[in-house]
Design a protein around this motif. Sequence first.
Motif, PDB file in Angstrom:
ATOM      1  N   ILE A  61      77.776  -9.794  31.070  1.00 21.12           N
ATOM      2  CA  ILE A  61      79.116  -9.223  30.982  1.00 21.12           C
ATOM      3  C   ILE A  61      79.815  -9.810  29.762  1.00 21.12           C
ATOM      4  O   ILE A  61      79.694 -11.003  29.472  1.00 21.12           O
ATOM      5  N   SER A  62      80.547  -8.970  29.051  1.00 20.82           N
ATOM      6  CA  SER A  62      81.328  -9.449  27.914  1.00 20.82           C
ATOM      7  C   SER A  62      82.682  -8.756  27.891  1.00 20.82           C
ATOM      8  O   SER A  62      82.889  -7.741  28.563  1.00 20.82           O
ATOM      9  N   VAL A  63      83.595  -9.302  27.125  1.00 22.32           N
ATOM     10  CA  VAL A  63      84.949  -8.757  26.990  1.00 22.32           C
ATOM     11  C   VAL A  63      85.247  -8.544  25.514  1.00 22.32           C
ATOM     12  O   VAL A  63      85.079  -9.459  24.695  1.00 22.32           O
ATOM     13  N   ASN A  64      85.646  -7.331  25.178  1.00 26.10           N
ATOM     14  CA  ASN A  64      86.055  -6.987  23.807  1.00 26.10           C
ATOM     15  C   ASN A  64      84.958  -7.240  22.760  1.00 26.10           C
ATOM     16  O   ASN A  64      85.262  -7.449  21.592  1.00 26.10           O
ATOM     17  N   ARG A  65      83.720  -7.201  23.174  1.00 26.17           N
ATOM     18  CA  ARG A  65      82.627  -7.381  22.221  1.00 26.17           C
ATOM     19  C   ARG A  65      82.253  -6.064  21.538  1.00 26.17           C
ATOM     20  O   ARG A  65      81.813  -6.058  20.385  1.00 26.17           O
ATOM     21  N   ALA A  66      82.426  -4.964  22.237  1.00 21.82           N
ATOM     22  CA  ALA A  66      81.958  -3.679  21.704  1.00 21.82           C
ATOM     23  C   ALA A  66      82.933  -2.572  22.077  1.00 21.82           C
ATOM     24  O   ALA A  66      82.565  -1.562  22.677  1.00 21.82           O
ATOM     25  N   PHE A  67      84.202  -2.758  21.713  1.00 20.28           N
ATOM     26  CA  PHE A  67      85.235  -1.802  22.108  1.00 20.28           C
ATOM     27  C   PHE A  67      84.908  -0.388  21.648  1.00 20.28           C
ATOM     28  O   PHE A  67      84.941   0.564  22.436  1.00 20.28           O
ATOM     29  N   ASP A  92      93.313   1.306  16.864  1.00 20.26           N
ATOM     30  CA  ASP A  92      94.493   0.604  16.355  1.00 20.26           C
ATOM     31  C   ASP A  92      95.073  -0.320  17.415  1.00 20.26           C
ATOM     32  O   ASP A  92      95.416  -1.481  17.128  1.00 20.26           O
ATOM     33  N   LEU A  93      95.190   0.179  18.649  1.00 18.58           N
ATOM     34  CA  LEU A  93      95.724  -0.653  19.727  1.00 18.58           C
ATOM     35  C   LEU A  93      94.828  -1.850  19.995  1.00 18.58           C
ATOM     36  O   LEU A  93      95.310  -2.952  20.309  1.00 18.58           O
ATOM     37  N   HIS A  94      93.524  -1.649  19.875  1.00 18.28           N
ATOM     38  CA  HIS A  94      92.591  -2.760  20.061  1.00 18.28           C
ATOM     39  C   HIS A  94      92.822  -3.831  18.987  1.00 18.28           C
ATOM     40  O   HIS A  94      92.867  -5.033  19.295  1.00 18.28           O
ATOM     41  N   ALA A  95      93.002  -3.397  17.757  1.00 19.44           N
ATOM     42  CA  ALA A  95      93.251  -4.346  16.669  1.00 19.44           C
ATOM     43  C   ALA A  95      94.567  -5.095  16.879  1.00 19.44           C
ATOM     44  O   ALA A  95      94.708  -6.253  16.457  1.00 19.44           O
ATOM     45  N   MET A  96      95.518  -4.464  17.552  1.00 15.69           N
ATOM     46  CA  MET A  96      96.819  -5.076  17.825  1.00 15.69           C
ATOM     47  C   MET A  96      96.796  -5.960  19.063  1.00 15.69           C
ATOM     48  O   MET A  96      97.789  -6.631  19.369  1.00 15.69           O
ATOM     49  N   GLY A  97      95.677  -5.960  19.808  1.00 16.13           N
ATOM     50  CA  GLY A  97      95.588  -6.752  21.023  1.00 16.13           C
ATOM     51  C   GLY A  97      96.102  -6.048  22.262  1.00 16.13           C
ATOM     52  O   GLY A  97      96.323  -6.689  23.295  1.00 16.13           O
ATOM     53  N   VAL A 112      74.950  -0.751  28.897  1.00 12.89           N
ATOM     54  CA  VAL A 112      74.618   0.173  29.985  1.00 12.89           C
ATOM     55  C   VAL A 112      75.810   0.533  30.867  1.00 12.89           C
ATOM     56  O   VAL A 112      75.684   1.341  31.784  1.00 12.89           O
ATOM     57  N   GLY A 113      76.956  -0.053  30.596  1.00 16.12           N
ATOM     58  CA  GLY A 113      78.133   0.273  31.380  1.00 16.12           C
ATOM     59  C   GLY A 113      79.357  -0.372  30.765  1.00 16.12           C
ATOM     60  O   GLY A 113      79.251  -1.317  29.980  1.00 16.12           O
ATOM     61  N   GLY A 114      80.520   0.150  31.113  1.00 11.62           N
ATOM     62  CA  GLY A 114      81.734  -0.441  30.584  1.00 11.62           C
ATOM     63  C   GLY A 114      82.978   0.311  30.991  1.00 11.62           C
ATOM     64  O   GLY A 114      82.911   1.409  31.552  1.00 11.62           O
ATOM     65  N   VAL A 115      84.113  -0.297  30.691  1.00 14.59           N
ATOM     66  CA  VAL A 115      85.415   0.277  30.991  1.00 14.59           C
ATOM     67  C   VAL A 115      86.372  -0.174  29.901  1.00 14.59           C
ATOM     68  O   VAL A 115      86.199  -1.241  29.312  1.00 14.59           O
ATOM     69  N   TYR A 116      87.374   0.664  29.605  1.00 13.76           N
ATOM     70  CA  TYR A 116      88.381   0.228  28.647  1.00 13.76           C
ATOM     71  C   TYR A 116      89.750   0.729  29.076  1.00 13.76           C
ATOM     72  O   TYR A 116      89.876   1.659  29.882  1.00 13.76           O
ATOM     73  N   GLY A 117      90.778   0.081  28.532  1.00 17.61           N
ATOM     74  CA  GLY A 117      92.140   0.480  28.849  1.00 17.61           C
ATOM     75  C   GLY A 117      93.134  -0.217  27.953  1.00 17.61           C
ATOM     76  O   GLY A 117      92.763  -0.948  27.029  1.00 17.61           O
ATOM     77  N   VAL A 118      94.394  -0.003  28.256  1.00 16.69           N
ATOM     78  CA  VAL A 118      95.504  -0.509  27.456  1.00 16.69           C
ATOM     79  C   VAL A 118      96.296  -1.510  28.288  1.00 16.69           C
ATOM     80  O   VAL A 118      96.516  -1.301  29.485  1.00 16.69           O
ATOM     81  N   SER A 119      96.730  -2.600  27.661  1.00 14.91           N
ATOM     82  CA  SER A 119      97.568  -3.575  28.340  1.00 14.91           C
ATOM     83  C   SER A 119      98.945  -3.601  27.701  1.00 14.91           C
ATOM     84  O   SER A 119      99.081  -3.514  26.480  1.00 14.91           O
TER      85      SER A 119
END
Length: 211
Positions: A61-67, A92-97, A112-119
């Motif tokens: 599992i990784s975080v923000n390795r392959a957005f 752009d939002l990813h680059a801004m954190g 093989v799997g993943g999820v993404y979203g906005v904070s």
Amino acid sequence: MSLTPDLLLHAYSVGVFPMAEHREDDEIFWVDPKRRGIFPIDQFHISRSLAKTIRRNAYDISVNRAFDQVVDACADRAETWINGEIFARYQDLHAMGHAHSLEVWDQEGNLVGGVYGVSLGGGFFGESMFSRQRDTSKIALAYLMDRLRQAGFQLCDTQFLTPHLASLGAIEISRAAYKARLQQALEHDADFEAPQLPSPALLLQRMTQTS
């Protein structure tokens, strides 16, 4: 009106989100559902079979390795609402954190799997997920929900409620109830990147204690 990162963040802050009809459509429209799907952060449901899969520890599992790869994989389907401009603005939002991904890798290093979203504040707005092996999107969601809890998030938005999400503990609330929860969440601070990734055993222990 052109889509900008600031406009996107404002939209999330008032409870709306963008979509396109399909990948090749340049038009973007805003969605404000009458009924909203959310995940109560402490009520994610892990079935016995999913717990067994997680316990096997067969994935990394990784975080923000392959957005970018995660968003691209989420858009790689016959029908998608992610067009080129939406993809670019989430970059752009990813680059801004403000946009994040959680990735699931097999032992050969394949995504093989993943999820993404906005904070934003104490709110996390889940956008999409994908799975290339059985249960890998569920594994991603389990680690995501644990991360949101550990990081101090107050709200996890799923936009719409599907039978799949409902089976994992998501519920549906009214637009008014959602916006009340949203405003409360925006009054808090949360740091998506702060928590350490737990071991499978610790993840399952936490989920058992709270679900």
